[in-house]
Motif scaffolding. Structure first.
Motif, short mmCIF file in Angstrom:
data_model
loop_
_atom_site.label_atom_id
_atom_site.label_comp_id
_atom_site.label_asym_id
_atom_site.label_seq_id
_atom_site.Cartn_x
_atom_site.Cartn_y
_atom_site.Cartn_z
N ARG A 150 0.83 -1.20 0.00
CA ARG A 150 0.00 0.00 0.00
C ARG A 150 0.86 1.26 0.00
N VAL A 151 1.93 1.25 0.79
CA VAL A 151 2.84 2.40 0.84
C VAL A 151 3.43 2.65 -0.54
N SER A 152 3.79 1.58 -1.25
CA SER A 152 4.34 1.72 -2.60
C SER A 152 3.28 2.23 -3.57
N GLN A 153 2.07 1.72 -3.44
CA GLN A 153 0.99 2.17 -4.32
C GLN A 153 0.70 3.65 -4.11
N ALA A 154 0.77 4.09 -2.87
CA ALA A 154 0.47 5.49 -2.56
C ALA A 154 1.57 6.44 -3.01
N GLY A 156 3.77 8.81 -4.82
CA GLY A 156 3.54 9.59 -6.02
C GLY A 156 2.08 9.88 -6.30
N LEU A 157 1.17 9.24 -5.59
CA LEU A 157 -0.26 9.52 -5.72
C LEU A 157 -0.72 10.51 -4.67
N ILE A 158 -0.35 10.27 -3.41
CA ILE A 158 -0.70 11.15 -2.32
C ILE A 158 0.55 11.42 -1.48
N PRO A 159 0.67 12.59 -0.90
CA PRO A 159 1.81 12.83 -0.01
C PRO A 159 1.76 11.90 1.20
N GLN A 160 2.93 11.37 1.55
CA GLN A 160 3.06 10.54 2.75
C GLN A 160 4.08 11.20 3.67
N ILE A 161 3.68 11.39 4.92
CA ILE A 161 4.56 11.99 5.91
C ILE A 161 4.64 11.05 7.10
N THR A 168 11.20 2.36 17.01
CA THR A 168 10.60 1.60 15.92
C THR A 168 11.70 0.72 15.33
N SER A 169 11.51 -0.59 15.42
CA SER A 169 12.62 -1.48 15.10
C SER A 169 12.19 -2.69 14.28
N GLY A 170 13.20 -3.43 13.80
CA GLY A 170 12.93 -4.62 13.01
C GLY A 170 12.28 -4.25 11.69
N ILE A 171 11.41 -5.10 11.20
CA ILE A 171 10.77 -4.84 9.92
C ILE A 171 9.85 -3.63 9.99
N ALA A 172 9.42 -3.26 11.20
CA ALA A 172 8.58 -2.08 11.36
C ALA A 172 9.30 -0.80 10.96
N ALA A 173 10.63 -0.84 10.92
CA ALA A 173 11.41 0.38 10.65
C ALA A 173 11.46 0.74 9.18
N PHE A 174 11.03 -0.14 8.29
CA PHE A 174 11.15 0.15 6.87
C PHE A 174 10.06 1.08 6.35
N ALA A 175 8.81 0.85 6.73
CA ALA A 175 7.69 1.62 6.19
C ALA A 175 7.85 3.13 6.35
N PRO A 176 8.32 3.63 7.51
CA PRO A 176 8.46 5.09 7.63
C PRO A 176 9.36 5.72 6.58
N THR A 177 10.36 4.97 6.12
CA THR A 177 11.33 5.54 5.18
C THR A 177 10.79 5.65 3.77
N PHE A 178 9.63 5.06 3.49
CA PHE A 178 9.00 5.21 2.19
C PHE A 178 8.41 6.61 2.01
N ALA A 179 8.23 7.32 3.10
CA ALA A 179 7.49 8.59 3.07
C ALA A 179 8.22 9.66 2.27
N ASP A 180 7.46 10.63 1.82
CA ASP A 180 8.04 11.78 1.12
C ASP A 180 8.82 12.66 2.08
N VAL A 181 8.36 12.74 3.30
CA VAL A 181 9.06 13.49 4.35
C VAL A 181 9.02 12.65 5.63
N LEU A 182 10.20 12.46 6.23
CA LEU A 182 10.31 11.68 7.46
C LEU A 182 10.84 12.57 8.58
N VAL A 183 10.08 12.63 9.67
CA VAL A 183 10.47 13.39 10.86
C VAL A 183 10.85 12.39 11.94
N VAL A 184 12.02 12.54 12.54
CA VAL A 184 12.45 11.67 13.63
C VAL A 184 12.61 12.53 14.88
N THR A 185 12.02 12.06 15.97
CA THR A 185 12.08 12.78 17.24
C THR A 185 13.31 12.36 18.03
N GLN A 186 13.99 13.32 18.60
CA GLN A 186 15.16 13.02 19.41
C GLN A 186 14.77 12.14 20.60
#
Length: 490
Positions: A150-154, A156-161, A168-186
Protein backbone atom coordinates in the motif's frame (compact mmCIF):
# COMPACT_ATOMS: atom_id res chain seq x y z
CA UNK A 1 -18.21 -2.47 30.77
CA UNK A 2 -21.92 -2.52 31.35
CA UNK A 3 -23.30 -0.83 34.45
CA UNK A 4 -25.40 -2.80 36.90
CA UNK A 5 -28.61 -1.33 35.48
CA UNK A 6 -27.74 -1.63 31.77
CA UNK A 7 -30.60 -3.27 29.86
CA UNK A 8 -29.30 -4.41 26.48
CA UNK A 9 -32.86 -5.07 25.33
CA UNK A 10 -33.59 -1.35 25.22
CA UNK A 11 -32.29 1.37 22.92
CA UNK A 12 -31.04 3.39 25.86
CA UNK A 13 -29.18 0.37 27.19
CA UNK A 14 -27.57 -0.33 23.83
CA UNK A 15 -26.42 3.29 23.56
CA UNK A 16 -25.04 3.13 27.10
CA UNK A 17 -23.19 -0.06 26.13
CA UNK A 18 -21.74 1.65 23.06
CA UNK A 19 -20.60 4.63 25.11
CA UNK A 20 -18.86 2.29 27.54
CA UNK A 21 -17.07 0.46 24.74
CA UNK A 22 -15.94 3.70 23.10
CA UNK A 23 -14.72 5.02 26.43
CA UNK A 24 -12.72 1.83 26.88
CA UNK A 25 -11.24 2.19 23.37
CA UNK A 26 -9.98 5.66 24.28
CA UNK A 27 -8.09 4.20 27.24
CA UNK A 28 -7.62 0.53 26.28
CA UNK A 29 -5.23 -0.19 29.14
CA UNK A 30 -7.40 1.66 31.65
CA UNK A 31 -4.63 4.13 32.54
CA UNK A 32 -5.74 7.32 30.83
CA UNK A 33 -5.42 8.42 27.21
CA UNK A 34 -2.40 6.80 25.53
CA UNK A 35 0.27 8.90 23.86
CA UNK A 36 -0.71 7.48 20.46
CA UNK A 37 -4.16 9.09 20.69
CA UNK A 38 -2.84 12.34 22.16
CA UNK A 39 -0.47 12.70 19.21
CA UNK A 40 -3.38 12.47 16.77
CA UNK A 41 -5.46 15.10 18.52
CA UNK A 42 -2.43 17.41 18.79
CA UNK A 43 -1.72 17.01 15.09
CA UNK A 44 -5.21 17.65 13.75
CA UNK A 45 -7.47 20.67 13.97
CA UNK A 46 -9.37 20.67 17.22
CA UNK A 47 -12.45 18.48 17.12
CA UNK A 48 -11.83 17.27 13.55
CA UNK A 49 -10.65 13.72 14.25
CA UNK A 50 -13.00 10.96 13.09
CA UNK A 51 -11.76 7.58 14.26
CA UNK A 52 -12.12 4.38 12.27
CA UNK A 53 -12.02 0.83 13.66
CA UNK A 54 -11.97 2.05 17.26
CA UNK A 55 -13.55 -1.22 18.43
CA UNK A 56 -11.23 -3.54 16.50
CA UNK A 57 -9.66 -6.34 18.58
CA UNK A 58 -7.44 -9.28 17.70
CA UNK A 59 -8.95 -12.71 17.09
CA UNK A 60 -6.03 -14.84 18.29
CA UNK A 61 -6.71 -17.58 20.85
CA UNK A 62 -3.22 -19.08 21.04
CA UNK A 63 -1.29 -18.85 24.31
CA UNK A 64 -4.43 -17.82 26.21
CA UNK A 65 -4.62 -14.51 24.37
CA UNK A 66 -8.43 -14.65 24.11
CA UNK A 67 -8.42 -13.16 27.61
CA UNK A 68 -6.37 -10.10 26.62
CA UNK A 69 -8.12 -8.23 23.81
CA UNK A 70 -7.82 -4.43 24.21
CA UNK A 71 -9.73 -2.21 21.80
CA UNK A 72 -7.81 -0.55 18.91
CA UNK A 73 -5.37 -3.52 18.98
CA UNK A 74 -2.48 -1.08 19.29
CA UNK A 75 -3.04 1.48 16.54
CA UNK A 76 -5.34 4.52 16.31
CA UNK A 77 -6.63 5.21 12.77
CA UNK A 78 -8.94 7.72 11.14
CA UNK A 79 -9.10 11.07 9.38
CA UNK A 80 -9.42 14.76 10.15
CA UNK A 81 -8.16 18.14 9.00
CA UNK A 82 -4.97 20.20 9.19
CA UNK A 83 -5.68 23.89 8.67
CA UNK A 84 -8.97 22.80 7.13
CA UNK A 85 -7.40 20.34 4.68
CA UNK A 86 -8.49 16.71 4.91
CA UNK A 87 -5.87 14.07 5.80
CA UNK A 88 -5.83 10.44 6.90
CA UNK A 89 -3.76 9.48 9.92
CA UNK A 90 -2.63 6.52 11.99
CA UNK A 91 -0.73 6.44 15.26
CA UNK A 92 0.92 3.34 16.66
CA UNK A 93 0.57 2.63 20.39
CA UNK A 94 3.84 1.41 21.87
CA UNK A 95 2.15 0.38 25.13
CA UNK A 96 -0.23 -2.28 23.79
CA UNK A 97 1.47 -5.67 23.37
CA UNK A 98 4.84 -3.89 23.54
CA UNK A 99 4.10 -2.06 20.31
CA UNK A 100 3.93 -5.17 18.15
CA UNK A 101 1.73 -5.53 15.07
CA UNK A 102 -0.79 -8.34 14.72
CA UNK A 103 -3.24 -9.35 12.00
CA UNK A 104 -6.07 -6.97 12.94
CA UNK A 105 -3.58 -4.14 13.47
CA UNK A 106 -2.30 -4.71 9.92
CA UNK A 107 -5.88 -4.78 8.62
CA UNK A 108 -6.48 -1.36 10.17
CA UNK A 109 -3.36 0.13 8.55
CA UNK A 110 -4.29 -1.34 5.17
CA UNK A 111 -7.81 0.08 5.43
CA UNK A 112 -6.70 3.60 6.30
CA UNK A 113 -4.19 3.54 3.43
CA UNK A 114 -6.92 2.36 1.04
CA UNK A 115 -9.14 5.19 2.29
CA UNK A 116 -6.43 7.79 1.69
CA UNK A 117 -5.61 6.47 -1.77
CA UNK A 118 -9.19 6.35 -3.07
CA UNK A 119 -10.13 9.73 -1.59
CA UNK A 120 -6.90 11.38 -2.72
CA UNK A 121 -5.75 12.89 0.57
CA UNK A 122 -2.34 12.92 2.28
CA UNK A 123 -1.62 10.25 4.88
CA UNK A 124 0.39 10.84 8.04
CA UNK A 125 1.85 7.90 9.94
CA UNK A 126 3.03 8.25 13.54
CA UNK A 127 5.29 5.29 14.28
CA UNK A 128 6.19 3.47 17.48
CA UNK A 129 6.47 -0.28 17.00
CA UNK A 130 8.88 -3.10 17.78
CA UNK A 131 7.86 -5.30 14.86
CA UNK A 132 5.66 -8.39 14.42
CA UNK A 133 3.49 -9.91 17.14
CA UNK A 134 5.21 -13.27 17.40
CA UNK A 135 2.24 -14.95 19.13
CA UNK A 136 0.16 -14.56 15.95
CA UNK A 137 2.69 -16.23 13.68
CA UNK A 138 3.44 -15.65 10.02
CA UNK A 139 0.22 -13.72 9.33
CA UNK A 140 1.94 -10.73 10.94
CA UNK A 141 4.65 -10.80 8.26
CA UNK A 142 1.96 -11.02 5.60
CA UNK A 143 0.56 -7.88 7.19
CA UNK A 144 3.86 -6.09 6.71
CA UNK A 145 3.92 -7.19 3.08
CA UNK A 146 0.43 -5.73 2.57
CA UNK A 147 1.46 -2.51 4.28
CA UNK A 148 4.53 -2.11 2.08
CA UNK A 149 2.40 -2.80 -1.00
CA UNK A 150 0.00 0.00 0.00
CA UNK A 151 2.84 2.40 0.84
CA UNK A 152 4.34 1.72 -2.60
CA UNK A 153 0.99 2.17 -4.32
CA UNK A 154 0.47 5.49 -2.56
CA UNK A 155 3.92 6.78 -3.53
CA UNK A 156 3.54 9.59 -6.02
CA UNK A 157 -0.26 9.52 -5.72
CA UNK A 158 -0.70 11.15 -2.32
CA UNK A 159 1.81 12.83 -0.01
CA UNK A 160 3.06 10.54 2.75
CA UNK A 161 4.56 11.99 5.91
CA UNK A 162 6.06 9.82 8.65
CA UNK A 163 6.85 10.71 12.25
CA UNK A 164 9.01 8.41 14.37
CA UNK A 165 7.65 9.30 17.80
CA UNK A 166 8.90 6.22 19.66
CA UNK A 167 11.36 3.37 19.19
CA UNK A 168 10.60 1.60 15.92
CA UNK A 169 12.62 -1.48 15.10
CA UNK A 170 12.93 -4.62 13.01
CA UNK A 171 10.77 -4.84 9.92
CA UNK A 172 8.58 -2.08 11.36
CA UNK A 173 11.41 0.38 10.65
CA UNK A 174 11.15 0.15 6.87
CA UNK A 175 7.69 1.62 6.19
CA UNK A 176 8.46 5.09 7.63
CA UNK A 177 11.33 5.54 5.18
CA UNK A 178 9.00 5.21 2.19
CA UNK A 179 7.49 8.59 3.07
CA UNK A 180 8.04 11.78 1.12
CA UNK A 181 9.06 13.49 4.35
CA UNK A 182 10.31 11.68 7.46
CA UNK A 183 10.47 13.39 10.86
CA UNK A 184 12.45 11.67 13.63
CA UNK A 185 12.08 12.78 17.24
CA UNK A 186 15.16 13.02 19.41
CA UNK A 187 15.42 10.30 22.03
CA UNK A 188 13.86 7.70 19.74
CA UNK A 189 15.51 5.10 17.53
CA UNK A 190 14.63 3.78 14.07
CA UNK A 191 16.59 0.66 13.15
CA UNK A 192 16.35 -2.77 11.59
CA UNK A 193 19.12 -4.51 13.54
CA UNK A 194 18.53 -5.59 17.12
CA UNK A 195 20.85 -3.84 19.56
CA UNK A 196 22.30 -7.10 20.87
CA UNK A 197 23.16 -8.10 17.29
CA UNK A 198 24.52 -4.68 16.33
CA UNK A 199 26.56 -4.54 19.52
CA UNK A 200 25.66 -0.92 20.26
CA UNK A 201 22.91 1.18 21.76
CA UNK A 202 20.13 1.81 19.22
CA UNK A 203 20.35 5.58 19.44
CA UNK A 204 23.98 5.51 18.28
CA UNK A 205 23.12 3.92 14.95
CA UNK A 206 19.38 4.55 14.67
CA UNK A 207 18.84 7.82 16.51
CA UNK A 208 17.70 11.14 15.09
CA UNK A 209 21.24 12.50 14.64
CA UNK A 210 22.42 9.42 12.73
CA UNK A 211 19.45 9.51 10.38
CA UNK A 212 19.72 13.26 9.85
CA UNK A 213 23.36 12.94 8.83
CA UNK A 214 22.68 10.01 6.48
CA UNK A 215 19.71 11.76 4.86
CA UNK A 216 17.16 9.16 5.97
CA UNK A 217 15.45 11.74 8.18
CA UNK A 218 14.39 14.96 6.48
CA UNK A 219 13.63 16.73 9.76
CA UNK A 220 14.56 16.28 13.43
CA UNK A 221 12.27 17.33 16.26
CA UNK A 222 13.11 17.82 19.92
CA UNK A 223 9.81 16.32 21.12
CA UNK A 224 6.32 15.24 20.03
CA UNK A 225 4.98 18.78 19.99
CA UNK A 226 7.65 20.05 17.62
CA UNK A 227 7.42 16.94 15.42
CA UNK A 228 3.68 17.40 14.92
CA UNK A 229 4.14 21.12 14.30
CA UNK A 230 6.69 20.30 11.58
CA UNK A 231 4.18 17.93 9.97
CA UNK A 232 1.60 20.70 9.84
CA UNK A 233 4.22 22.95 8.20
CA UNK A 234 5.07 20.33 5.56
CA UNK A 235 1.41 19.74 4.69
CA UNK A 236 1.06 23.46 3.89
CA UNK A 237 3.53 23.14 1.00
CA UNK A 238 2.05 20.01 -0.61
CA UNK A 239 -1.11 19.48 -2.68
CA UNK A 240 -3.70 16.88 -1.68
CA UNK A 241 -2.60 14.47 -4.40
CA UNK A 242 -0.81 14.12 -7.74
CA UNK A 243 -3.70 15.68 -9.68
CA UNK A 244 -4.02 18.79 -7.55
CA UNK A 245 -2.13 22.02 -8.07
CA UNK A 246 0.61 23.03 -5.68
CA UNK A 247 -0.77 25.23 -2.90
CA UNK A 248 -1.28 28.96 -3.31
CA UNK A 249 -1.22 31.51 -0.53
CA UNK A 250 -1.28 35.28 -0.45
CA UNK A 251 1.97 36.66 -1.85
CA UNK A 252 4.41 37.67 0.85
CA UNK A 253 6.88 40.49 1.21
CA UNK A 254 10.55 40.16 0.26
CA UNK A 255 13.55 40.26 2.60
CA UNK A 256 15.68 43.39 2.41
CA UNK A 257 18.92 42.04 0.97
CA UNK A 258 21.13 43.40 -1.82
CA UNK A 259 21.71 40.56 -4.28
CA UNK A 260 23.94 42.76 -6.43
CA UNK A 261 26.66 42.57 -3.80
CA UNK A 262 26.32 38.93 -2.71
CA UNK A 263 28.95 37.44 -5.06
CA UNK A 264 32.52 38.13 -3.83
CA UNK A 265 34.95 39.72 -6.25
CA UNK A 266 37.47 36.98 -5.54
CA UNK A 267 36.59 33.53 -6.87
CA UNK A 268 38.17 31.82 -3.87
CA UNK A 269 35.73 33.52 -1.50
CA UNK A 270 32.54 31.70 -0.52
CA UNK A 271 29.10 33.08 0.28
CA UNK A 272 25.95 31.59 1.77
CA UNK A 273 23.48 30.47 -0.91
CA UNK A 274 20.76 30.53 1.74
CA UNK A 275 21.02 34.33 1.65
CA UNK A 276 20.24 34.26 -2.07
CA UNK A 277 17.28 31.94 -1.58
CA UNK A 278 15.81 33.98 1.26
CA UNK A 279 16.18 37.19 -0.74
CA UNK A 280 14.16 35.78 -3.63
CA UNK A 281 11.35 33.80 -1.98
CA UNK A 282 8.48 35.25 0.03
CA UNK A 283 9.92 36.41 3.33
CA UNK A 284 10.12 33.69 5.98
CA UNK A 285 8.76 30.99 3.68
CA UNK A 286 11.88 28.89 3.04
CA UNK A 287 11.46 25.49 4.72
CA UNK A 288 14.65 23.45 4.41
CA UNK A 289 14.67 19.65 4.32
CA UNK A 290 17.62 17.33 5.01
CA UNK A 291 19.72 20.23 6.27
CA UNK A 292 22.24 17.98 8.07
CA UNK A 293 22.86 15.64 5.13
CA UNK A 294 25.07 16.49 2.14
CA UNK A 295 25.38 20.13 3.15
CA UNK A 296 26.93 21.03 -0.22
CA UNK A 297 23.41 21.05 -1.66
CA UNK A 298 20.31 22.73 -0.26
CA UNK A 299 16.78 21.41 -0.71
CA UNK A 300 13.49 22.68 0.62
CA UNK A 301 10.11 24.25 -0.05
CA UNK A 302 9.24 27.93 -0.30
CA UNK A 303 6.69 30.33 -1.71
CA UNK A 304 7.41 32.76 -4.52
CA UNK A 305 4.64 35.28 -5.04
CA UNK A 306 2.39 32.94 -3.06
CA UNK A 307 3.18 29.89 -5.25
CA UNK A 308 4.66 26.81 -3.60
CA UNK A 309 7.99 25.80 -5.17
CA UNK A 310 10.80 23.36 -4.52
CA UNK A 311 14.30 24.79 -4.13
CA UNK A 312 17.51 22.97 -5.12
CA UNK A 313 20.74 24.92 -4.70
CA UNK A 314 24.48 24.41 -4.50
CA UNK A 315 26.01 25.64 -1.24
CA UNK A 316 29.43 27.30 -1.76
CA UNK A 317 30.11 27.13 1.98
CA UNK A 318 30.45 23.31 1.77
CA UNK A 319 32.94 21.70 -0.64
CA UNK A 320 32.81 24.97 -2.61
CA UNK A 321 29.45 23.78 -3.91
CA UNK A 322 30.97 20.74 -5.61
CA UNK A 323 28.61 17.79 -6.05
CA UNK A 324 29.24 14.37 -4.55
CA UNK A 325 27.24 11.14 -4.53
CA UNK A 326 25.35 12.00 -1.33
CA UNK A 327 24.34 15.43 -2.64
CA UNK A 328 23.21 13.96 -5.94
CA UNK A 329 21.01 11.36 -4.24
CA UNK A 330 19.56 13.95 -1.89
CA UNK A 331 18.69 16.28 -4.76
CA UNK A 332 17.33 13.49 -6.96
CA UNK A 333 14.89 12.32 -4.30
CA UNK A 334 13.66 15.86 -3.71
CA UNK A 335 13.24 16.64 -7.42
CA UNK A 336 11.14 13.49 -7.87
CA UNK A 337 8.97 14.43 -4.90
CA UNK A 338 8.35 17.89 -6.34
CA UNK A 339 7.59 16.46 -9.76
CA UNK A 340 5.17 13.88 -8.36
CA UNK A 341 3.16 16.61 -6.65
CA UNK A 342 3.13 19.31 -9.32
CA UNK A 343 5.51 21.61 -7.48
CA UNK A 344 7.69 23.79 -9.76
CA UNK A 345 11.44 23.53 -9.18
CA UNK A 346 13.78 26.52 -8.87
CA UNK A 347 17.53 25.84 -8.93
CA UNK A 348 20.39 28.11 -7.92
CA UNK A 349 23.71 27.05 -9.39
CA UNK A 350 27.26 27.63 -8.17
CA UNK A 351 29.33 24.49 -8.55
CA UNK A 352 32.74 23.65 -10.05
CA UNK A 353 31.66 20.09 -10.84
CA UNK A 354 31.91 16.77 -9.01
CA UNK A 355 34.29 15.96 -6.16
CA UNK A 356 37.23 14.24 -7.95
CA UNK A 357 38.44 11.71 -5.38
CA UNK A 358 38.99 7.95 -5.38
CA UNK A 359 36.77 7.73 -2.29
CA UNK A 360 33.83 9.19 -4.20
CA UNK A 361 34.36 6.84 -7.13
CA UNK A 362 34.40 3.88 -4.73
CA UNK A 363 31.26 5.21 -3.07
CA UNK A 364 29.34 4.72 -6.31
CA UNK A 365 29.45 8.30 -7.59
CA UNK A 366 28.58 7.40 -11.18
CA UNK A 367 25.60 5.24 -10.26
CA UNK A 368 24.28 7.55 -7.55
CA UNK A 369 24.78 10.80 -9.46
CA UNK A 370 23.01 9.36 -12.48
CA UNK A 371 19.84 9.33 -10.39
CA UNK A 372 20.01 13.12 -10.25
CA UNK A 373 20.34 13.54 -14.01
CA UNK A 374 17.50 11.04 -14.47
CA UNK A 375 15.26 12.93 -12.05
CA UNK A 376 15.96 16.22 -13.81
CA UNK A 377 15.22 14.82 -17.24
CA UNK A 378 12.11 12.96 -16.06
CA UNK A 379 10.50 15.89 -14.22
CA UNK A 380 7.67 17.48 -16.19
CA UNK A 381 6.85 20.33 -13.81
CA UNK A 382 8.02 23.86 -14.49
CA UNK A 383 11.78 24.15 -13.96
CA UNK A 384 13.69 27.40 -13.64
CA UNK A 385 17.46 27.75 -13.22
CA UNK A 386 19.47 30.69 -11.93
CA UNK A 387 23.25 30.49 -12.41
CA UNK A 388 24.84 32.78 -9.85
CA UNK A 389 28.51 31.92 -10.34
CA UNK A 390 30.13 28.66 -11.41
CA UNK A 391 28.40 26.17 -13.70
CA UNK A 392 31.45 24.24 -14.78
CA UNK A 393 31.46 21.00 -16.77
CA UNK A 394 29.19 18.30 -15.33
CA UNK A 395 27.72 20.77 -12.83
CA UNK A 396 26.29 22.77 -15.73
CA UNK A 397 24.62 19.65 -17.06
CA UNK A 398 23.28 18.21 -13.80
CA UNK A 399 22.15 21.48 -12.23
CA UNK A 400 19.23 22.41 -14.44
CA UNK A 401 20.62 22.71 -17.97
CA UNK A 402 18.10 23.59 -20.68
CA UNK A 403 18.92 20.45 -22.63
CA UNK A 404 18.26 18.31 -19.55
CA UNK A 405 14.78 19.79 -19.26
CA UNK A 406 14.93 23.25 -17.69
CA UNK A 407 12.29 25.56 -19.16
CA UNK A 408 13.94 28.88 -18.34
CA UNK A 409 17.58 29.53 -17.48
CA UNK A 410 18.83 32.84 -16.15
CA UNK A 411 22.45 33.78 -15.56
CA UNK A 412 23.86 36.57 -13.47
CA UNK A 413 26.71 38.61 -15.03
CA UNK A 414 28.97 36.91 -12.46
CA UNK A 415 28.15 33.48 -13.96
CA UNK A 416 31.01 31.32 -15.21
CA UNK A 417 29.51 28.82 -17.66
CA UNK A 418 32.17 26.67 -19.22
CA UNK A 419 33.21 23.14 -20.05
CA UNK A 420 36.09 23.29 -17.56
CA UNK A 421 38.09 25.64 -15.36
CA UNK A 422 40.34 28.16 -17.15
CA UNK A 423 43.52 26.39 -16.04
CA UNK A 424 42.29 23.06 -17.38
CA UNK A 425 41.14 24.68 -20.64
CA UNK A 426 44.61 26.15 -21.11
CA UNK A 427 46.18 22.78 -20.43
CA UNK A 428 43.85 20.99 -22.86
CA UNK A 429 44.30 23.51 -25.68
CA UNK A 430 47.91 24.69 -25.26
CA UNK A 431 49.45 21.90 -23.24
CA UNK A 432 50.22 24.19 -20.31
CA UNK A 433 48.45 26.47 -17.85
CA UNK A 434 50.23 29.59 -19.11
CA UNK A 435 47.15 30.81 -20.98
CA UNK A 436 44.85 30.62 -17.96
CA UNK A 437 44.11 34.36 -17.98
CA UNK A 438 43.31 34.28 -21.67
CA UNK A 439 41.00 31.28 -21.18
CA UNK A 440 39.33 33.10 -18.31
CA UNK A 441 38.46 36.01 -20.58
CA UNK A 442 37.34 33.71 -23.39
CA UNK A 443 35.20 31.22 -21.49
CA UNK A 444 34.39 32.16 -17.88
CA UNK A 445 31.41 34.42 -18.47
CA UNK A 446 27.71 33.91 -19.26
CA UNK A 447 27.62 35.46 -22.72
CA UNK A 448 28.75 32.51 -24.83
CA UNK A 449 25.88 30.51 -23.31
CA UNK A 450 23.46 33.39 -23.90
CA UNK A 451 24.56 33.71 -27.54
CA UNK A 452 23.73 30.05 -28.11
CA UNK A 453 20.39 30.14 -26.28
CA UNK A 454 21.64 27.98 -23.42
CA UNK A 455 20.76 30.84 -21.07
CA UNK A 456 17.53 32.70 -21.81
CA UNK A 457 18.72 35.95 -20.25
CA UNK A 458 21.65 37.45 -18.44
CA UNK A 459 19.97 39.36 -15.62
CA UNK A 460 20.88 41.77 -12.86
CA UNK A 461 20.84 39.82 -9.57
CA UNK A 462 18.30 42.18 -7.99
CA UNK A 463 15.87 41.36 -10.82
CA UNK A 464 15.93 37.62 -10.07
CA UNK A 465 12.64 37.48 -8.17
CA UNK A 466 10.84 39.38 -10.96
CA UNK A 467 12.03 36.90 -13.58
CA UNK A 468 11.10 33.92 -11.41
CA UNK A 469 7.62 35.29 -10.68
CA UNK A 470 6.92 35.86 -14.36
CA UNK A 471 8.41 32.50 -15.30
CA UNK A 472 6.26 30.67 -12.77
CA UNK A 473 3.16 32.40 -14.08
CA UNK A 474 3.99 31.30 -17.61
CA UNK A 475 4.78 27.73 -16.61
CA UNK A 476 1.39 27.27 -14.96
CA UNK A 477 0.25 26.34 -18.46
CA UNK A 478 3.09 23.93 -19.17
CA UNK A 479 1.96 20.66 -20.74
CA UNK A 480 4.26 17.76 -21.64
CA UNK A 481 3.24 14.70 -23.64
CA UNK A 482 4.71 11.67 -21.89
CA UNK A 483 6.47 8.95 -23.86
CA UNK A 484 4.44 5.72 -23.44
CA UNK A 485 6.37 3.33 -21.22
CA UNK A 486 5.77 1.42 -18.02
CA UNK A 487 8.51 3.17 -16.00
CA UNK A 488 12.21 3.90 -16.05
CA UNK A 489 14.75 1.67 -14.36
CA UNK A 490 17.00 4.13 -12.53
Amino acid sequence: MWGPMTDLKTTAGKIEDLDAKLAESRAPLGEGEPAARTRVTQLLDEGSFVETDALARHRSTDFGREHDRPYTDGVVTGYGTIDGRRVCVFSQDGEIFDGTMGEVYADKLTKVYDLAIKTGVPIIGIYESTGPRVQEGIVTMAGYARLMARVSQASGLIPQISVVAGNTSGIAAFAPTFADVLVVTQGTALHQAASHVAGAEPETFGGAAAHAESGTAHLVASDDKQALSLVRDVVAYLPANNRAEAPRVEAGSVADFDLNSVIPDTAAQAYDMSDVIKAVVDEGSFFELSAEAAQNIVTGFAYIDGRAVGIVANQPLALAGALDSAAAEKAARFVRTCDAFNTPIVEFVDSPGFVPTPEEEKAGLLRRASKFAYAQAEASVGKLTVITRKAIGPAYVFMGAKDLGADLVYAWPTAEIAVTQASQASLAIYGSEDKEEEMDELFLHPYAAAERGLADNVIEPTATRHYLVEGLRLLERKAVAQVPKKHGTV
